[in-house]
Structure formats: C-alpha cells, structure tokens
Design an enzyme around this catalytic site. Structure first.
Site, PDB file in Angstrom:
ATOM      1  N   HIS A   1     -13.673  -1.394  -6.645  1.00 28.69           N
ATOM      2  CA  HIS A   1     -14.928  -0.631  -6.645  1.00 28.69           C
ATOM      3  C   HIS A   1     -14.706   0.844  -6.313  1.00 28.69           C
ATOM      4  O   HIS A   1     -15.631   1.654  -6.455  1.00 28.69           O
ATOM      5  CB  HIS A   1     -15.949  -1.265  -5.689  1.00 28.69           C
ATOM      6  CG  HIS A   1     -15.773  -0.898  -4.251  1.00 28.69           C
ATOM      7  ND1 HIS A   1     -16.841  -0.638  -3.429  1.00 28.69           N
ATOM      8  CD2 HIS A   1     -14.666  -0.746  -3.480  1.00 28.69           C
ATOM      9  CE1 HIS A   1     -16.406  -0.333  -2.215  1.00 28.69           C
ATOM     10  NE2 HIS A   1     -15.090  -0.404  -2.231  1.00 28.69           N
ATOM     11  N   GLY A  34       4.335   1.481  -1.919  1.00 30.08           N
ATOM     12  CA  GLY A  34       4.396   1.784  -3.339  1.00 30.08           C
ATOM     13  C   GLY A  34       3.063   2.285  -3.857  1.00 30.08           C
ATOM     14  O   GLY A  34       2.138   2.540  -3.090  1.00 30.08           O
ATOM     15  N   ASP A  35       2.966   2.398  -5.170  1.00 37.23           N
ATOM     16  CA  ASP A  35       1.787   2.935  -5.842  1.00 37.23           C
ATOM     17  C   ASP A  35       1.323   1.919  -6.868  1.00 37.23           C
ATOM     18  O   ASP A  35       2.038   1.640  -7.841  1.00 37.23           O
ATOM     19  CB  ASP A  35       2.155   4.260  -6.515  1.00 37.23           C
ATOM     20  CG  ASP A  35       1.011   4.864  -7.313  1.00 37.23           C
ATOM     21  OD1 ASP A  35      -0.095   4.294  -7.318  1.00 37.23           O
ATOM     22  OD2 ASP A  35       1.238   5.914  -7.953  1.00 37.23           O
ATOM     23  N   PHE A  36       0.124   1.353  -6.674  1.00 31.92           N
ATOM     24  CA  PHE A  36      -0.306   0.306  -7.605  1.00 31.92           C
ATOM     25  C   PHE A  36      -0.645   0.833  -8.999  1.00 31.92           C
ATOM     26  O   PHE A  36      -0.864   0.054  -9.921  1.00 31.92           O
ATOM     27  CB  PHE A  36      -1.441  -0.551  -7.050  1.00 31.92           C
ATOM     28  CG  PHE A  36      -2.682   0.183  -6.560  1.00 31.92           C
ATOM     29  CD1 PHE A  36      -3.242   1.247  -7.233  1.00 31.92           C
ATOM     30  CD2 PHE A  36      -3.312  -0.258  -5.401  1.00 31.92           C
ATOM     31  CE1 PHE A  36      -4.384   1.875  -6.790  1.00 31.92           C
ATOM     32  CE2 PHE A  36      -4.468   0.366  -4.933  1.00 31.92           C
ATOM     33  CZ  PHE A  36      -5.011   1.434  -5.633  1.00 31.92           C
ATOM     34  N   ASP A  58       0.859  -1.187   0.000  1.00 30.15           N
ATOM     35  CA  ASP A  58       0.000   0.000   0.000  1.00 30.15           C
ATOM     36  C   ASP A  58       0.897   1.239   0.000  1.00 30.15           C
ATOM     37  O   ASP A  58       2.124   1.109   0.008  1.00 30.15           O
ATOM     38  CB  ASP A  58      -0.952   0.002   1.203  1.00 30.15           C
ATOM     39  CG  ASP A  58      -2.297   0.661   0.882  1.00 30.15           C
ATOM     40  OD1 ASP A  58      -2.285   1.791   0.338  1.00 30.15           O
ATOM     41  OD2 ASP A  58      -3.344   0.058   1.177  1.00 30.15           O
TER      42      ASP A  58
END
Length: 341
Positions: A250, A230-232, A204
C-alpha cells in the site's frame, strides 16, 4: 420520540453536521494527549478542571470546556463534586497508551498540512504535501520528533493486525517464511513464538536491518531468524516457502508493486506462496477503515492507494500469481494468500 427528534433523524444535513463535529471532537482529544492530562486523571483522578489544569499547566476554564466535550463522547466521565474521571477509552491516551501517538501524529502540523490540502491534491492529481515538504519520508528524516511519533503510531496501529496474523492464519507446511520489507521484525516476533516449527528470513534495507538484528536477538529468535539486507526492487532472498509482505504494497504505486511481486515470484519455488497483509477494500459502499486510510495515503503520496481484492488480483496476475484465499483478520485487515499461476 418528539417531532423535533424525528426531524433531526430524517434531516439529511445531519450526516454532514456530524462529520464536521468530528473535527471538534478530535481537537479535544488532541488537547488531552498533548497536555498529558490522561496520565494525571489516571494517577490522581477524579479531578476538577482546576485541579487538572494546575497539574498540566493549562487554563482551567478552557480545560473544563474540553473535558465537557470529551465526557459527551465517553473519553472521560463526570464524577461527584464537578470532577472528571478517566474512562477505559481515555486511558488509551496515557503516555503508555495505545492511541496517544496516533492522536498526536494526526494532530501534528506537518500531517495536518497534507489533510488540509487534500482538495489541492485532488485538483492537480499530485500530492500538495509532497510539493510542499518533498514527501513523507523526507519529512521524517528532517524531523526526529515527527519520526518518533510516526513510528509509535505505525506500531500501535499494526499491533492488532500483527496479533491476528500470527494467530489466525494456518502456517502449516511452511518451513521458511521470508518477511520482505519487514522493518525490525514486528510480524516475525509475533509469528515465530506461536509456530515453533517455522524458520524465517527478515529482509529490509541495510540501516533497518542493523537495528532489527538487535530486536530479533532480544526476542530470543536469532537462531531461527536470519536478517538480510537488500533492496526488494532489485531482488529478494530465494528458496523461501512463503513470502510475507506486511503493510508493504500500500506504500507503492501499481508499477512498483508489480516490480516487488515479480521479484518475489522469481525467488519463490513453484509450490511457494505470497502472503499479503493489508486492508482489502470492499467493493460496495460499506464503511471500512481502509477507506479512511486511503484518504491519508492520497494526501501524503497520491499514487500509493489502498486496494480492493480485484485490484490486488490484477497486480498479482502481472507477476504470474493468483489469489488462492483471503483470510479475514481483526480490524478489517486481511491476508491475501497468493500462489503461482
């Protein structure tokens, strides 16, 4: 059955009357939650409206009318001497109950603005709430109490899904499970103790992972779970046997969901799998909790919908993935098991 009863049951307007009545019933629930009245009824009850009002700092006649309404739906029950006792349903509104935060969150003026202005959102195709408040997450950053309620509400709502996901899905053959956008590790803290053969990676953003490390350590899972920031939207950890997206997709538009899924697909092995934990909407007209949630998502975000199996299949196909299976969980939740095409 009397003629009057028969007329009531066959009058189509009564469906609408019942939905409108739901507003009154919810308002009464909000009173009980806001006053902390459920705690007093649990610890000191049964109590008369006057006795309860003294403890809550409320007006006795007004509180009595609220209790009468709540007794009609089973939240409290009438007892001897004009007293009211707390029912098991009412006990969920105690300070430590599973539903109090949900009631308070849904009654909060900020949240109510989103729902009350849903007609504006539908007319303009853009969230009136976002126009007014700048977005849900901006509101949470600006209001610490709202953020606390939101976090408690999200956790209480997720608990049944977390428990079901941990116990009803077959994790056999998975060595490393990567929880993408996993927050402070609610899912992993339920899954790992039940499946001692699993190792995990919790992934995350940086400020979330900072607190998540403590939660994972407190659960005694630090040796089995690596916490990675991190950054998905950029990339996700590689070499996982399975990638969990629990209540992540969602929150995002189709375009952003495809970006996330494509990054997962790049990171996973040809034999890997993606586990999408969401409410999967039925194609027909049957009631479903996901349809209710979708109205809230529409009001708050506009372009972050709940989706059907077909709609998830279309997103997955754009990331070179396909649906292998859909495992039904409790409370209408599902795990979509997706594999490389």
């Amino acid at each position: 059955m009397t003629d009057a009863d028969s007329a009531y049951l066959t009058d189509p307007a009564n469906l609408i009357v019942d939905v409108i009545g739901g507003l009154s019933r919810f308002a009464a629930l909000a009173v009980l939650a806001d006053l902390g009245a459920a705690d007093h009824l649990r610890d000191r009850g049964p109590l008369t409206p006057t006795e309860l009002a003294v403890r809550c700092g409320a007006d006795a006649p007004a509180l009595g009318r609220v209790l009468r309404e709540l007794a009609s739906i089973g939240v409290v029950a009438s007892a001897e001497g004009g007293r009211y006792a707390l029912t098991p349903a009412g006990a969920t509104l105690c300070t430590d109950g599973s539903m109090r935060a949900g009631v308070l969150m849904n009654a909060h003026p900020t949240f109510r603005y989103a729902m009350d202005h849903l007609p504006v959102t539908v007319r303009q195709g853009r969230s009136a709430f976002a126009d007014h408040y700048g977005g849900m997450y901006e509101s949470l950053r600006a209001d610490a109490e709202l953020a606390r309620l939101f976090d408690a509400y999200m956790y209480s709502r997720a608990v049944p899904l977390i428990e079901a996901a941990a116990s009803l899905y077959d994790y056999g053959g998975i060595g490393t499970l990567v929880d993408v956008g996993g927050g402070n590790g609610h899912y992993l803290r339920a899954i790992l103790p039940r499946h001692p053969e699993l190792r995990a990676v919790l992934f995350d953003v940086d400020h979330v992972i900072t607190s998540a490390r403590d939660a994972i350590a407190e659960a005694g899972l630090a040796e089995r779970c690596e916490c990675v920031a991190g950054d998905f939207f950029a990339n996700v950890p590689s070499d996982g046997d399975a990638y969990l997206l629990g209540s992540v997709l969602h929150n995002w538009s189709d375009e952003n969901c495809v970006r996330i899924l494509q990054n997962v697909r790049k990171a996973m092995s040809p034999e890997g799998r993606v586990l999408i934990l969401e409410y999967v909407l039925p194609d027909g007209d049957d009631p479903h909790v996901g349809k209710d949630i979708d109205m809230r998502m529409l009001a708050l975000f506009t372009d972050a919908p709940e989706r059907s199996r077909h709609e998830y299949a279309e997103l997955l196909a754009q990331a070179d993935l396909r649906i292998e299976d859909v495992v039904e969980l409790s409370n209408d939740g599902s795990i979509i098991d997706a594999r490389p095409r």
